[in-house]
Design a protein around this motif. Structure first.
Motif, short mmCIF file in Angstrom:
data_model
loop_
_atom_site.label_atom_id
_atom_site.label_comp_id
_atom_site.label_asym_id
_atom_site.label_seq_id
_atom_site.Cartn_x
_atom_site.Cartn_y
_atom_site.Cartn_z
N ASN A 74 32.45 -11.24 30.82
CA ASN A 74 31.12 -10.72 31.21
C ASN A 74 30.50 -11.62 32.28
O ASN A 74 29.93 -11.13 33.28
CB ASN A 74 30.23 -10.63 29.99
N ASP A 75 30.62 -12.95 32.10
CA ASP A 75 30.10 -13.87 33.12
C ASP A 75 30.84 -13.68 34.44
O ASP A 75 30.23 -13.69 35.53
CB ASP A 75 30.25 -15.31 32.64
N LEU A 76 32.19 -13.49 34.30
CA LEU A 76 32.97 -13.28 35.52
C LEU A 76 32.55 -12.01 36.25
O LEU A 76 32.39 -11.98 37.49
CB LEU A 76 34.46 -13.22 35.16
N LEU A 77 32.31 -10.94 35.42
CA LEU A 77 31.87 -9.68 36.01
C LEU A 77 30.48 -9.80 36.63
O LEU A 77 30.16 -9.19 37.66
CB LEU A 77 31.89 -8.57 34.97
N LYS A 78 29.65 -10.62 35.94
CA LYS A 78 28.31 -10.83 36.51
C LYS A 78 28.42 -11.48 37.89
O LYS A 78 27.77 -11.07 38.87
CB LYS A 78 27.47 -11.71 35.58
N ARG A 79 29.25 -12.54 37.93
CA ARG A 79 29.40 -13.22 39.23
C ARG A 79 30.01 -12.29 40.27
O ARG A 79 29.59 -12.26 41.45
CB ARG A 79 30.25 -14.48 39.04
N GLU A 80 31.00 -11.51 39.83
CA GLU A 80 31.63 -10.57 40.79
C GLU A 80 30.65 -9.51 41.24
O GLU A 80 30.59 -9.13 42.42
CB GLU A 80 32.85 -9.93 40.10
N ASN A 81 29.84 -9.04 40.27
CA ASN A 81 28.84 -8.01 40.62
C ASN A 81 27.81 -8.58 41.58
O ASN A 81 27.40 -7.92 42.56
CB ASN A 81 28.19 -7.50 39.34
N SER A 82 27.38 -9.83 41.32
CA SER A 82 26.41 -10.46 42.22
C SER A 82 27.01 -10.65 43.62
O SER A 82 26.35 -10.45 44.65
CB SER A 82 25.97 -11.81 41.64
N ARG A 83 28.33 -11.03 43.59
CA ARG A 83 28.98 -11.22 44.89
C ARG A 83 29.06 -9.93 45.66
O ARG A 83 28.78 -9.86 46.87
CB ARG A 83 30.38 -11.80 44.67
N LEU A 84 29.41 -8.84 44.97
CA LEU A 84 29.54 -7.55 45.64
C LEU A 84 28.19 -7.06 46.14
O LEU A 84 28.07 -6.50 47.23
CB LEU A 84 30.15 -6.52 44.70
N LEU A 85 27.17 -7.29 45.26
CA LEU A 85 25.84 -6.83 45.69
C LEU A 85 25.37 -7.63 46.89
O LEU A 85 24.75 -7.10 47.83
CB LEU A 85 24.86 -6.97 44.52
N SER A 86 25.65 -8.94 46.84
CA SER A 86 25.26 -9.75 48.01
C SER A 86 26.08 -9.37 49.23
O SER A 86 25.59 -9.40 50.37
CB SER A 86 25.43 -11.24 47.67
N TYR A 87 27.37 -8.97 48.98
CA TYR A 87 28.19 -8.53 50.10
C TYR A 87 27.66 -7.23 50.69
O TYR A 87 27.69 -7.02 51.91
CB TYR A 87 29.64 -8.36 49.60
N MET A 88 27.14 -6.34 49.81
CA MET A 88 26.62 -5.07 50.26
C MET A 88 25.21 -5.22 50.78
O MET A 88 24.60 -4.26 51.28
CB MET A 88 26.64 -4.04 49.13
N GLY A 89 24.64 -6.38 50.71
CA GLY A 89 23.30 -6.61 51.23
C GLY A 89 22.23 -6.05 50.36
O GLY A 89 21.12 -5.74 50.84
N LEU A 90 22.46 -5.88 49.09
CA LEU A 90 21.47 -5.34 48.18
C LEU A 90 20.86 -6.45 47.36
O LEU A 90 21.50 -7.48 47.08
CB LEU A 90 22.10 -4.31 47.24
N ASP A 91 19.62 -6.21 47.02
CA ASP A 91 18.93 -7.15 46.14
C ASP A 91 19.19 -6.74 44.71
O ASP A 91 18.99 -5.59 44.34
CB ASP A 91 17.43 -7.15 46.45
N ASN A 99 34.61 6.68 46.92
CA ASN A 99 35.16 5.35 47.04
C ASN A 99 34.57 4.44 45.98
O ASN A 99 33.37 4.46 45.70
CB ASN A 99 34.88 4.75 48.42
N CYS A 100 35.45 3.57 45.33
CA CYS A 100 34.98 2.59 44.34
C CYS A 100 34.27 1.49 45.09
O CYS A 100 34.84 0.89 46.00
CB CYS A 100 36.16 2.02 43.55
N PRO A 101 33.03 1.15 44.75
CA PRO A 101 32.28 0.13 45.44
C PRO A 101 32.78 -1.28 45.13
O PRO A 101 32.33 -2.24 45.73
CB PRO A 101 30.87 0.35 44.94
N ILE A 102 33.72 -1.42 44.14
CA ILE A 102 34.16 -2.75 43.73
C ILE A 102 35.53 -3.06 44.29
O ILE A 102 35.76 -4.10 44.90
CB ILE A 102 34.14 -2.86 42.20
N CYS A 103 36.50 -2.12 44.10
CA CYS A 103 37.87 -2.39 44.52
C CYS A 103 38.31 -1.54 45.72
O CYS A 103 39.49 -1.59 46.08
CB CYS A 103 38.82 -2.19 43.36
N ASP A 104 37.40 -0.74 46.32
CA ASP A 104 37.67 0.11 47.50
C ASP A 104 38.72 1.16 47.22
O ASP A 104 39.39 1.68 48.15
CB ASP A 104 38.13 -0.74 48.70
#
Length: 404
Positions: free
Chosen positions: A293-310, A379-384
């Motif tokens: 869950n922590d890993l997914l949180k970090r990955e989700n935060s990374r993806l959101l930051s990559y997508m430029g979303l708050d 398209n999957c927003p996580i793994c394309d």
């Protein structure tokens, strides 16, 4: 002699030990004529009591023991001895069993112990003699009888001389017997002295026997006392054995109960061990899931930051409370990650990627050509990963798996 099924009771008792005055024989003749039955009359004295196996025998005069009977008859027991007529009895001897000679015989009453209780006067079995008949003779016969008488007198004289000679011999024998009697008297005195000594010794032995008897009585009393004590000890021992048996039964019951408790404790320990294993497995699974869950949180935060979303401005923000999360989706710990994805035909500006050909951020001719060449897709927003528009449910499940 008379043949019988069973011989009468006899004994070797001598005449000196017999009692001839307890049964009295009555009306006994001097002689009985041969060929006829003989009736024997007898009377019981006052103190004599007849018994079942008493018998009356005919004995030749000079007998020594009751085994020397010639013939016998069993005695008939009277019904009432107190009756005077019952004491007078009789028994009949048949002629066939009687003696055939002219010897002297007598009746003897013998009891069942073989002891003579009464004896009759002697009698003979012979016909009547001529001496018993009165004869009338003539003078010549009288002279003949006188000559016979003289001859008999001579014979009597000779017999008398013989008897005198015999008497002298007997006197000599008597003198010898007297001298022997004196010797026997001395011997008797010696025996009396020995007897006196033996009597004294016997008194001492009797006294010692009395002392031993008293000691024996004392030992018997002590033995009785010990026997009573032993009986009480046996009773106590029996009670103790019963108590021990009861304790053994209680111990067996306690051991069974202890075994049941140990089995139950073993089952509980086994179940506790299993529960501990399950709990540890669950803890490890929980730790693994928390790490994921922590890993997914970090990955989700990374993806959101990559997508430029708050992260705070997303519609699927993580609820601040349990109630908020439960209202959005009780099955998701961090909300639906693809709840804000546009599902319309017009793509979102955030979802437009750089053109791989011209590297332009905006829509270019190459992008439009790809959109026209390809059908509408998801398209999957996580793994394309790209999914056809017709597989919308599979796309949603795929995106959901990234949140696990």
């Amino acid at each position: 002699m008379e043949e019988t099924i069973k011989d009468p009771p006899t004994s070797a008792v001598l005449l000196d030990h017999c009692h001839f005055s307890q049964v009295i024989f009555n009306s006994v003749e001097k002689f009985y004529i041969p060929g006829g039955d003989v009736t024997c009359h007898y009377t019981f004295t006052q103190h004599f009591i007849p018994r079942r196996k008493d018998w009356i025998g005919i004995f030749r005069v000079g007998w020594k023991t009751t085994r020397e009977y010639y013939t016998f008859m069993w005695v008939t027991l009277p019904i009432d001895l107190n009756n005077k007529s019952a004491k007078q009895q009789e028994v009949q001897f048949k002629a066939y069993y009687l003696p055939k000679d002219d010897e002297y015989y007598q009746f003897c009453y013998v009891d069942e112990d073989g002891v003579v209780r009464g004896a009759s006067i002697p009698f003979q079995f012979r016909p009547e003699n001529e001496e018993d008949i009165l004869v009338v003779t003539t003078q010549e016969e009288l002279e003949t009888l006188q000559s016979i008488n003289k001859k008999l007198e001579l014979k009597v004289k000779e017999q008398k001389d013989y008897w005198e000679t015999e008497l002298l011999q007997l006197k000599e024998q008597n003198q010898k017997m007297s001298s022997e009697n004196e010797k026997m008297g001395i011997r008797v005195d010696q025996l009396q002295a020995q007897l006196s000594t033996q009597e004294k010794e016997m008194e001492k032995l009797v006294q010692g026997d009395q002392d031993k008897t008293e000691q024996l009585e004392q030992l018997k009393k002590e033995n009785d006392h010990l026997f009573l004590s032993l009986t009480e000890q046996r009773k106590d021992q029996k009670k103790l054995e019963q108590t021990v048996e009861q304790m053994k039964q209680n111990e067996t019951t306690a051991m069974k109960k202890q075994q049941e408790l140990m089995d139950e404790n073993f089952d509980l320990s086994k179940r506790l061990s299993e529960n501990k294993i399950i709990c540890n497995a669950l803890k490890r699974e929980k730790e693994r899931l928390e790490g994921e869950n922590d890993l997914l949180k970090r990955e989700n935060s990374r993806l959101l930051s990559y997508m430029g979303l708050d992260f705070n401005s997303l519609p699927y923000q993580v609820p601040t409370s349990d109630e908020g999360g439960a209202r959005q989706n009780p099955g998701l710990a961090y909300g639906n990650p693809y709840s804000g994805i546009q599902e319309s035909s017009s793509p979102s500006p955030l979802s437009i990627k750089k053109c791989p050909i011209c590297k332009a951020d905006d829509i270019c001719d190459h992008t439009l050509e790809q959109q026209q060449m390809q059908p509408l897709c998801l398209n999957c927003p996580i793994c394309d990963k790209i999914f056809p528009a017709t597989e919308k449910q599979i796309f949603e499940d795929h995106v959901f798996c990234h949140s696990l």
